[in-house]
Design a protein around this motif. Sequence first.
Motif, PDB file in Angstrom:
ATOM      1  N   PRO A   1     -12.481  10.170  19.493  1.00 53.42           N
ATOM      2  CA  PRO A   1     -13.221   9.046  18.880  1.00 53.42           C
ATOM      3  C   PRO A   1     -12.902   8.832  17.406  1.00 53.42           C
ATOM      4  N   GLN A   2     -12.698   9.907  16.651  1.00 55.85           N
ATOM      5  CA  GLN A   2     -12.456   9.736  15.213  1.00 55.85           C
ATOM      6  C   GLN A   2     -11.103   9.108  14.909  1.00 55.85           C
ATOM      7  N   TYR A   3     -10.231   9.019  15.918  1.00 53.42           N
ATOM      8  CA  TYR A   3      -8.911   8.428  15.711  1.00 53.42           C
ATOM      9  C   TYR A   3      -8.788   7.046  16.333  1.00 53.42           C
ATOM     10  N   VAL A   4      -9.887   6.519  16.860  1.00 53.09           N
ATOM     11  CA  VAL A   4      -9.888   5.193  17.472  1.00 53.09           C
ATOM     12  C   VAL A   4     -10.353   4.174  16.432  1.00 53.09           C
ATOM     13  N   PHE A   5      -9.595   3.108  16.266  1.00 50.79           N
ATOM     14  CA  PHE A   5      -9.886   2.087  15.265  1.00 50.79           C
ATOM     15  C   PHE A   5     -10.729   0.990  15.919  1.00 50.79           C
ATOM     16  N   MET A   6     -12.030   1.076  15.740  1.00 57.05           N
ATOM     17  CA  MET A   6     -12.942   0.094  16.321  1.00 57.05           C
ATOM     18  C   MET A   6     -12.896  -1.209  15.513  1.00 57.05           C
ATOM     19  N   PRO A   7     -13.117  -2.351  16.169  1.00 58.99           N
ATOM     20  CA  PRO A   7     -13.095  -3.634  15.460  1.00 58.99           C
ATOM     21  C   PRO A   7     -14.351  -3.832  14.626  1.00 58.99           C
ATOM     22  N   GLU A   8     -14.274  -3.525  13.369  1.00 51.12           N
ATOM     23  CA  GLU A   8     -15.401  -3.649  12.464  1.00 51.12           C
ATOM     24  C   GLU A   8     -14.892  -4.128  11.110  1.00 51.12           C
ATOM     25  N   PRO A   9     -15.754  -4.733  10.291  1.00 52.66           N
ATOM     26  CA  PRO A   9     -15.301  -5.252   8.993  1.00 52.66           C
ATOM     27  C   PRO A   9     -14.709  -4.143   8.126  1.00 52.66           C
ATOM     28  N   VAL A  10     -13.602  -4.452   7.475  1.00 46.47           N
ATOM     29  CA  VAL A  10     -12.949  -3.490   6.596  1.00 46.47           C
ATOM     30  C   VAL A  10     -12.517  -4.190   5.310  1.00 46.47           C
ATOM     31  N   GLU A  11     -12.386  -3.403   4.260  1.00 51.22           N
ATOM     32  CA  GLU A  11     -11.844  -3.870   2.995  1.00 51.22           C
ATOM     33  C   GLU A  11     -10.857  -2.823   2.496  1.00 51.22           C
ATOM     34  N   PHE A  12      -9.714  -3.270   2.023  1.00 51.64           N
ATOM     35  CA  PHE A  12      -8.737  -2.346   1.462  1.00 51.64           C
ATOM     36  C   PHE A  12      -7.917  -3.070   0.405  1.00 51.64           C
ATOM     37  N   ALA A  13      -7.234  -2.289  -0.419  1.00 53.47           N
ATOM     38  CA  ALA A  13      -6.455  -2.870  -1.514  1.00 53.47           C
ATOM     39  C   ALA A  13      -5.150  -2.112  -1.689  1.00 53.47           C
ATOM     40  N   VAL A  14      -4.120  -2.844  -2.085  1.00 56.08           N
ATOM     41  CA  VAL A  14      -2.833  -2.251  -2.455  1.00 56.08           C
ATOM     42  C   VAL A  14      -2.374  -2.909  -3.742  1.00 56.08           C
ATOM     43  N   ARG A  15      -1.568  -2.174  -4.487  1.00 60.05           N
ATOM     44  CA  ARG A  15      -0.986  -2.706  -5.722  1.00 60.05           C
ATOM     45  C   ARG A  15       0.524  -2.761  -5.573  1.00 60.05           C
ATOM     46  N   LEU A  16       1.107  -3.904  -5.874  1.00 61.20           N
ATOM     47  CA  LEU A  16       2.550  -4.087  -5.820  1.00 61.20           C
ATOM     48  C   LEU A  16       3.092  -4.240  -7.230  1.00 61.20           C
ATOM     49  N   ARG A  17       4.310  -3.704  -7.448  1.00 65.99           N
ATOM     50  CA  ARG A  17       4.906  -3.768  -8.789  1.00 65.99           C
ATOM     51  C   ARG A  17       6.434  -3.708  -8.680  1.00 65.99           C
ATOM     52  N   PRO A  18       7.136  -4.702  -9.187  1.00 64.64           N
ATOM     53  CA  PRO A  18       8.596  -4.594  -9.263  1.00 64.64           C
ATOM     54  C   PRO A  18       8.984  -3.518 -10.271  1.00 64.64           C
ATOM     55  N   PHE A  19      10.107  -2.852 -10.031  1.00 63.16           N
ATOM     56  CA  PHE A  19      10.518  -1.804 -10.962  1.00 63.16           C
ATOM     57  C   PHE A  19      11.988  -1.479 -10.759  1.00 63.16           C
ATOM     58  N   SER A  20      12.528  -0.713 -11.695  1.00 59.09           N
ATOM     59  CA  SER A  20      13.891  -0.201 -11.598  1.00 59.09           C
ATOM     60  C   SER A  20      13.878   1.282 -11.925  1.00 59.09           C
ATOM     61  N   LEU A  21      14.536   2.078 -11.095  1.00 54.37           N
ATOM     62  CA  LEU A  21      14.583   3.526 -11.327  1.00 54.37           C
ATOM     63  C   LEU A  21      15.259   3.873 -12.644  1.00 54.37           C
ATOM     64  N   ASP A  22      16.086   2.980 -13.165  1.00 58.35           N
ATOM     65  CA  ASP A  22      16.724   3.224 -14.458  1.00 58.35           C
ATOM     66  C   ASP A  22      15.715   3.237 -15.590  1.00 58.35           C
ATOM     67  N   ALA A  23      14.599   2.545 -15.390  1.00 61.62           N
ATOM     68  CA  ALA A  23      13.626   2.387 -16.466  1.00 61.62           C
ATOM     69  C   ALA A  23      12.401   3.283 -16.315  1.00 61.62           C
ATOM     70  N   VAL A  24      11.966   3.529 -15.074  1.00 59.81           N
ATOM     71  CA  VAL A  24      10.711   4.245 -14.869  1.00 59.81           C
ATOM     72  C   VAL A  24      10.685   4.810 -13.449  1.00 59.81           C
ATOM     73  N   THR A  25       9.936   5.886 -13.244  1.00 59.18           N
ATOM     74  CA  THR A  25       9.841   6.481 -11.919  1.00 59.18           C
ATOM     75  C   THR A  25       8.647   5.905 -11.160  1.00 59.18           C
ATOM     76  N   PRO A  26       8.725   5.861  -9.833  1.00 56.89           N
ATOM     77  CA  PRO A  26       7.560   5.412  -9.055  1.00 56.89           C
ATOM     78  C   PRO A  26       6.333   6.275  -9.301  1.00 56.89           C
ATOM     79  N   MET A  27       6.528   7.586  -9.468  1.00 57.79           N
ATOM     80  CA  MET A  27       5.392   8.469  -9.693  1.00 57.79           C
ATOM     81  C   MET A  27       4.653   8.079 -10.970  1.00 57.79           C
ATOM     82  N   TYR A  28       5.409   7.793 -12.031  1.00 59.30           N
ATOM     83  CA  TYR A  28       4.768   7.395 -13.289  1.00 59.30           C
ATOM     84  C   TYR A  28       4.028   6.076 -13.130  1.00 59.30           C
ATOM     85  N   LEU A  29       4.685   5.092 -12.513  1.00 62.66           N
ATOM     86  CA  LEU A  29       4.049   3.785 -12.343  1.00 62.66           C
ATOM     87  C   LEU A  29       2.799   3.874 -11.483  1.00 62.66           C
TER      88      LEU A  29
END
Length: 280
Positions: free
Chosen positions: A243-271
């Motif tokens: 049961p704890q691994y079944v995704f029931m149809p219920e209201p959800v909210e989530f967020a992600v952050r997107l960011r363009p970058f170049s490894l020459d300038a900065v690392t993903p871990m830092y960003l």
Amino acid sequence: TLKGIITAWEYNGMPLMLAGPRLNIWRAPTDNDVHIAVEWRKFGFDHLSHRVDRVELVRQLPQAVQIEVDSVLAAYSLRPAITCRYRYTIYGTGDVVIETSANPARNLPILPRLGLQLRLPGKLNRLAWYGRGPHESYADKKDSARVGVYGGTVQEQYVPYVKPQENGNKSDVRWAAVTDLRGMGLLAVGMPLINVSAHHYTPEDFTNARHTFDLKPRDETILHLDYRQTGLGSNSCGPWPLPQYVFMPEPVEFAVRLRPFSLDAVTPMYLSQQTVERWQ
């Protein structure tokens, strides 16, 4: 405004996106989904269309703007399956925070997955992530996948099951970066954790293929940033996921952050460790 999605995004003259992000709940049925997939198709999960009801600039400040999009997902001739609202906060730093609120209809069966799908140029063919790896992992199949920083080509994330199906998911991901050979690309940061997969195939490609040789790689990278997936279980010949691994149809909210970058300038871990102001 007709599509309510980001249709183009460039970084230093390089296109980052062909289409998306857009809410997606379909996964190519696994061997263990053989029974529940009948219900998924009955409710049109495999061919949902998006109708945009509202696109509005709701806030504008010198450092950022915020846009809201209201959308409905439904299959042709069937009742709406999900209503959702995307809130895009676009910062002068280049960060874009996407907050998604999804409200599934009450009569739906368990959900295969729920998250954002992005279609990126095929030359963004390198994936690095900070989460469980190096092999695929799911909510009920992840103890052998240790949390760490991993990477490889997008094609290497494909798992060639005899019958093509959902594969290659990375669970408990803090951040994932999809880049080209020069190290330029797009960073996705979970707020806090997400599931991630990247392929040169769509879920529909896996669904429609009967054999591995039926799959033809696209000149695209299909990136999934999932809030959650239903576990795999063993229902081809055994029980459903617990049961704890079944995704029931219920209201959800989530967020992600997107960011363009170049490894020459900065690392993903830092960003990934940088924070942005969350507007309410």
